[in-house]
Design an enzyme around this catalytic site. Structure first.
Site, PDB file in Angstrom:
ATOM      1  N   ARG A 234     -63.639 -70.244   2.661  1.00 27.72           N
ATOM      2  CA  ARG A 234     -62.531 -70.930   1.989  1.00 27.72           C
ATOM      3  C   ARG A 234     -63.044 -72.273   1.479  1.00 27.72           C
ATOM      4  NH1 ARG A 234     -60.639 -67.025   1.314  1.00 27.72           N
ATOM      5  NH2 ARG A 234     -58.799 -66.047   2.178  1.00 27.72           N
ATOM      6  N   GLU A 263     -59.239 -74.290  -6.287  1.00 32.68           N
ATOM      7  CA  GLU A 263     -59.323 -73.044  -7.061  1.00 32.68           C
ATOM      8  C   GLU A 263     -57.980 -72.515  -7.553  1.00 32.68           C
ATOM      9  OE1 GLU A 263     -61.185 -70.463  -3.917  1.00 32.68           O
ATOM     10  OE2 GLU A 263     -59.577 -69.094  -4.418  1.00 32.68           O
ATOM     11  N   HIS A 295     -64.097 -66.458  -6.922  1.00 33.61           N
ATOM     12  CA  HIS A 295     -63.451 -65.735  -5.809  1.00 33.61           C
ATOM     13  C   HIS A 295     -63.515 -64.213  -6.044  1.00 33.61           C
ATOM     14  CE1 HIS A 295     -60.541 -66.519  -2.289  1.00 33.61           C
ATOM     15  NE2 HIS A 295     -61.087 -65.331  -2.155  1.00 33.61           N
TER      16      HIS A 295
HETATM   17  P1  NAD Z   1     -62.614 -62.785  11.157  1.00 34.32           P
HETATM   18  O1  NAD Z   1     -61.316 -63.261  11.698  1.00 34.32           O
HETATM   19  O2  NAD Z   1     -63.084 -61.397  11.491  1.00 34.32           O
HETATM   20  O3  NAD Z   1     -63.787 -63.799  11.607  1.00 34.32           O
HETATM   21  C1  NAD Z   1     -63.657 -65.184  11.558  1.00 34.32           C
HETATM   22  C2  NAD Z   1     -64.639 -65.760  12.578  1.00 34.32           C
HETATM   23  O4  NAD Z   1     -64.581 -67.186  12.461  1.00 34.32           O
HETATM   24  C3  NAD Z   1     -64.277 -65.391  14.031  1.00 34.32           C
HETATM   25  O5  NAD Z   1     -65.419 -64.931  14.718  1.00 34.32           O
HETATM   26  C4  NAD Z   1     -63.765 -66.718  14.596  1.00 34.32           C
HETATM   27  O6  NAD Z   1     -64.008 -66.871  15.991  1.00 34.32           O
HETATM   28  C5  NAD Z   1     -64.572 -67.709  13.778  1.00 34.32           C
HETATM   29  N1  NAD Z   1     -63.999 -69.053  13.809  1.00 34.32           N
HETATM   30  C6  NAD Z   1     -62.695 -69.396  13.839  1.00 34.32           C
HETATM   31  N2  NAD Z   1     -62.586 -70.736  13.928  1.00 34.32           N
HETATM   32  C7  NAD Z   1     -63.837 -71.236  13.955  1.00 34.32           C
HETATM   33  C8  NAD Z   1     -64.365 -72.554  14.058  1.00 34.32           C
HETATM   34  N3  NAD Z   1     -63.561 -73.609  14.199  1.00 34.32           N
HETATM   35  N4  NAD Z   1     -65.694 -72.694  14.052  1.00 34.32           N
HETATM   36  C9  NAD Z   1     -66.522 -71.613  13.969  1.00 34.32           C
HETATM   37  N5  NAD Z   1     -66.079 -70.346  13.887  1.00 34.32           N
HETATM   38  C10 NAD Z   1     -64.748 -70.155  13.874  1.00 34.32           C
HETATM   39  O7  NAD Z   1     -62.515 -62.998   9.584  1.00 34.32           O
HETATM   40  P2  NAD Z   1     -63.374 -62.284   8.463  1.00 34.32           P
HETATM   41  O8  NAD Z   1     -62.686 -61.038   8.018  1.00 34.32           O
HETATM   42  O9  NAD Z   1     -64.796 -62.236   8.860  1.00 34.32           O
HETATM   43  O10 NAD Z   1     -63.177 -63.342   7.250  1.00 34.32           O
HETATM   44  C11 NAD Z   1     -63.688 -64.672   7.352  1.00 34.32           C
HETATM   45  C12 NAD Z   1     -63.109 -65.490   6.223  1.00 34.32           C
HETATM   46  O11 NAD Z   1     -63.672 -65.048   4.977  1.00 34.32           O
HETATM   47  C13 NAD Z   1     -61.591 -65.337   6.019  1.00 34.32           C
HETATM   48  O12 NAD Z   1     -60.851 -66.175   6.879  1.00 34.32           O
HETATM   49  C14 NAD Z   1     -61.432 -65.743   4.588  1.00 34.32           C
HETATM   50  O13 NAD Z   1     -61.216 -67.136   4.544  1.00 34.32           O
HETATM   51  C15 NAD Z   1     -62.779 -65.414   3.940  1.00 34.32           C
HETATM   52  N6  NAD Z   1     -62.692 -64.322   2.963  1.00 34.32           N
HETATM   53  C16 NAD Z   1     -63.167 -64.540   1.707  1.00 34.32           C
HETATM   54  C17 NAD Z   1     -63.110 -63.536   0.754  1.00 34.32           C
HETATM   55  C18 NAD Z   1     -63.649 -63.734  -0.646  1.00 34.32           C
HETATM   56  O14 NAD Z   1     -63.393 -62.888  -1.532  1.00 34.32           O
HETATM   57  N7  NAD Z   1     -64.390 -64.797  -0.918  1.00 34.32           N
HETATM   58  C19 NAD Z   1     -62.538 -62.295   1.090  1.00 34.32           C
HETATM   59  C20 NAD Z   1     -62.087 -62.086   2.398  1.00 34.32           C
HETATM   60  C21 NAD Z   1     -62.175 -63.114   3.323  1.00 34.32           C
END
Ligand code: NAD
Length: 353
Positions: A234, A263, A295
């Site tokens: 994000r 964005e 994105h």
């Molecule tokens: P997920 O929930 O499976 O994993 C997130 C991880 O981040 C978890 O392991 C969690 O423990 C960790 N986390 C939470 N808070 C934290 C902190 N303070 N410090 C360090 N680690 C922390 O989520 P995911 O499916 O892997 O997605 C991750 C992120 O990717 C989403 O939240 C979203 O923002 C982003 N995303 C982007 C796109 C894109 O098109 N660019 C698409 C989907 C998701």
């Protein structure tokens, strides 16, 4: 169930209609974003469906409540744009698409790394102008480099696996440790150690109060000079102004971003005929070592299909009152960042999940 689908993108309708082929739900599509003003388009519906660009704050939720909406369905994994607490107060349930092709995003992060490293974005333009020289195109081998992964959830884990395949040393920082990743050779370290050791850092954590501007001035100062930073998580996990400062000082070596703090007013729109008012993104685009994509990390056929079918499944589960892992119950309980930084890697490693 009757659902008002806001911010409908050109590519979505076909996939949503296909997933709803049996016609169980009545879907009304609107190009407009959900706002307090447009919320009245949902009068008569039971649910609304939104994307990340829709700012579903307490004001919008109040309006939806007045219009008898009982469910908000996000067509995304992230839900930081929805005031989940405000929705809970008026018993509006929030659903998201918790997992869809995590590899789509992980692979895009790798695409950004490879393009920045081997400068394919520059070579493409040059060769089309009949400039076949190699000046300025030298990259580096990924093999043997240290890659730091912030957030080893579904996407971060897929990313770790790819980078291990390249022969990189993969280190990670997360508030929870993945035993599976440890078994595959990923080493968990504190955030500060990750900053100090990594040649490449890739962000895969969600945006929360703890991760907003996690990459601030002090984080950039701790990074290796010349390191590469990739953000497909994000936008606001990076303090963009500080990223620009670090690029100007020639400390940050490369920046690849698929997400950007501002964005909402830019991405998913064709602004080629307008004057862009966002000076920060214009500054970022002026650097040859910055690569920005709009994105699009999620944007594969497989991912869009899964988003559509899971969204329709969420409507059905809500209507059938089924317990669903896609229901968002409240903001994730977070261990504070300062606490995590004080923990030794061994202590973090004990918090296995
Ligand atoms: P997920 O929930 O499976 O994993 C997130 C991880 O981040 C978890 O392991 C969690 O423990 C960790 N986390 C939470 N808070 C934290 C902190 N303070 N410090 C360090 N680690 C922390 O989520 P995911 O499916 O892997 O997605 C991750 C992120 O990717 C989403 O939240 C979203 O923002 C982003 N995303 C982007 C796109 C894109 O098109 N660019 C698409 C989907 C998701």
């Amino acid at each position: 169930m009757r659902v008002a689908i806001f911010s409908t993108k050109y590519y979505e309708r076909e996939y949503l209609d296909r997933s709803n082929a049996e016609g169980r739900h009545q879907l009304s599509y609107f190009d407009r974003a959900l706002t307090e003003e447009s919320a009245d388009l949902a009068i008569g519906a039971d649910a609304v469906s939104v994307l990340l660009g829709d700012a579903v704050d307490a004001g919008v939720i109040g309006r939806l409540y007045g219009n008898r909406i009982r469910m908000i369905s996000l067509r995304s994994a992230g839900y930081d744009n929805v005031d989940v607490e405000a929705a809970a107060k008026v018993s509006i349930k929030v659903f998201r698409v918790s997992a869809y092709s995590p590899r789509a995003i992980a692979e895009h992060a790798v695409a950004l790394i490879l393009a920045l490293d081997r400068k394919t974005h520059k070579a493409y333009v040059r060769v089309r102008q009949n400039d076949f020289s190699l000046n300025g195109l030298m990259g580096f081998d990924l093999f043997g480099k240290t890659v730091g992964v912030v957030g080893t959830g579904k996407i971060g884990r897929a990313f770790c696996e790819i980078m291990l395949g390249f022969g990189c040393k993969v280190i990670a920082y997360d508030i929870r440790v993945s035993e599976t990743m440890v078994a595959k050779g990923v080493q968990y370290v504190t955030f500060d150690r990750l900053l100090q050791l990594s040649d490449i850092i890739s962000i895969h954590c969600p945006l929360t109060a703890d991760t907003r501007h996690l990459f601030d001035a002090s984080a950039f100062a701790k990074m290796k000079v010349g390191a590469m930073l990739i953000n497909t998580g994000r936008g606001a996990v990076l303090d963009t102004a500080q990223a620009v400062a670090s690029l100007k000082e020639e400390r940050l070596g490369n920046l690849g971003i698929d997400v950007y703090e501002g964005e909402e007013s830019l991405f998913f729109k064709d602004l080629s005929g307008s004057v862009v008012q966002d000076d920060m993104i214009e500054r970022l685009m002026s650097f040859g070592n910055v690569l920005i994509t709009p994105h699009q990390a999620f944007f594969t056929r497989e991912a869009v299909e899964q988003i559509a079918s899971m969204t329709i499944g969420n409507f059905t589960d809500f209507e059938d009152e089924k317990i669903s892992e896609n229901e968002v119950k409240g903001k994730e309980a977070m261990v504070s960042r300062s606490y995590v930084n004080e923990m030794s890697p061994d202590v973090i490693a004990e918090a296995i999940y």
